[in-house]
Design a protein around this motif. Sequence first.
Motif, PDB file in Angstrom:
ATOM      1  N   PHE A  78       0.855  -1.183   0.000  1.00 32.33           N
ATOM      2  CA  PHE A  78       0.000   0.000   0.000  1.00 32.33           C
ATOM      3  C   PHE A  78       0.895   1.237   0.000  1.00 32.33           C
ATOM      4  N   VAL A  80       1.280   5.588   0.873  1.00 28.99           N
ATOM      5  CA  VAL A  80       0.818   6.765   1.611  1.00 28.99           C
ATOM      6  C   VAL A  80       1.667   7.954   1.178  1.00 28.99           C
ATOM      7  N   GLU A  84      -2.122  15.187  -2.248  1.00 29.08           N
ATOM      8  CA  GLU A  84      -3.378  14.694  -2.807  1.00 29.08           C
ATOM      9  C   GLU A  84      -3.276  14.501  -4.316  1.00 29.08           C
ATOM     10  N   ILE A  87      -1.311  11.290  -5.068  1.00 32.16           N
ATOM     11  CA  ILE A  87      -2.121  10.120  -4.734  1.00 32.16           C
ATOM     12  C   ILE A  87      -3.209   9.917  -5.789  1.00 32.16           C
ATOM     13  N   ARG A  91      -3.599   6.448  -7.871  1.00 33.14           N
ATOM     14  CA  ARG A  91      -4.854   5.680  -7.915  1.00 33.14           C
ATOM     15  C   ARG A  91      -5.329   5.469  -9.340  1.00 33.14           C
ATOM     16  N   PRO A  98      -3.880  -0.013  -3.097  1.00 32.97           N
ATOM     17  CA  PRO A  98      -4.483   0.970  -2.191  1.00 32.97           C
ATOM     18  C   PRO A  98      -3.516   2.122  -1.893  1.00 32.97           C
ATOM     19  N   PHE A  99      -3.955   3.334  -2.167  1.00 31.89           N
ATOM     20  CA  PHE A  99      -3.175   4.536  -1.876  1.00 31.89           C
ATOM     21  C   PHE A  99      -4.020   5.470  -1.023  1.00 31.89           C
ATOM     22  N   SER A 100      -3.383   6.152  -0.083  1.00 26.84           N
ATOM     23  CA  SER A 100      -4.115   7.088   0.767  1.00 26.84           C
ATOM     24  C   SER A 100      -3.261   8.309   1.068  1.00 26.84           C
ATOM     25  N   VAL A 101      -3.949   9.425   1.320  1.00 30.90           N
ATOM     26  CA  VAL A 101      -3.289  10.662   1.712  1.00 30.90           C
ATOM     27  C   VAL A 101      -3.055  10.620   3.215  1.00 30.90           C
ATOM     28  N   GLY A 102      -1.838  10.895   3.640  1.00 31.10           N
ATOM     29  CA  GLY A 102      -1.545  10.885   5.063  1.00 31.10           C
ATOM     30  C   GLY A 102      -0.087  11.145   5.339  1.00 31.10           C
ATOM     31  N   ASP A 108      -2.095   4.976  10.033  1.00 33.27           N
ATOM     32  CA  ASP A 108      -3.288   4.265  10.499  1.00 33.27           C
ATOM     33  C   ASP A 108      -3.028   2.763  10.366  1.00 33.27           C
TER      34      ASP A 108
END
Length: 213
Positions: A78, A80, A84, A87, A91, A98-102, A108
């Motif tokens: 994954f 992070v 934005e 990301i 995506r 799975p990619f997320s902003v953080g 998490d």
Amino acid sequence: MPAIDASRLHTTARAYDAIAPQYVALVGDGLARLPLDRAIVEAFAGLVRQAGPGPVGDLGCGPGYLAAHLRDLGLDVFGVDLSEALIAHARERYPDLPFSVGSMAALDVADGTLGGIVSWYSLIHAAPADVPVYLAEFHRVLAPGGQLLLGFFESGGEPLSPFAHKVTTAYRWPIDRLAGLAGAAGFEEVGRMLRQPLENERFQHGRLLLRKR
């Protein structure tokens, strides 16, 4: 550990958001023309597979090319990133990942659950005083024996120093000094690499391959 300055994270995120299309074009196909870099990434992947199952975090993943490469090497990955815009690109290009902003200083992720972490030029924008905070978070989320790969600009015998990165201020680290901080954070060194700059690069590159004690 002190908290990371949120304004610094915001500055870095906005700087990459502002030049995201140009940055994606600049990094291109990532490791395709960098055989030494590919070699240490592949060594990292092999050590993760050997140690047993466990997801791998590409922290500061940018446009996602390294996460995709790790997936192709058989890892559960994954990504992070603070940006934005980057990301969103990751995506779109790699919808299966799975990619997320953080922030990689506040993941998490439960304690001791990751098989590996790659921080590929994502610590370079951190204030030197904040680097132990990031390393402590990496240590928290890695399983015992989990692998950590750091990629960074090496100082070439000079002291730790900032420089005018094309996006925002970054730092060149003496490899021994960064290895010492990692050791203090609970990591043992597995191997290291120094790569000389290519024709279109300014600085020597450092790689540290580490394992959680």
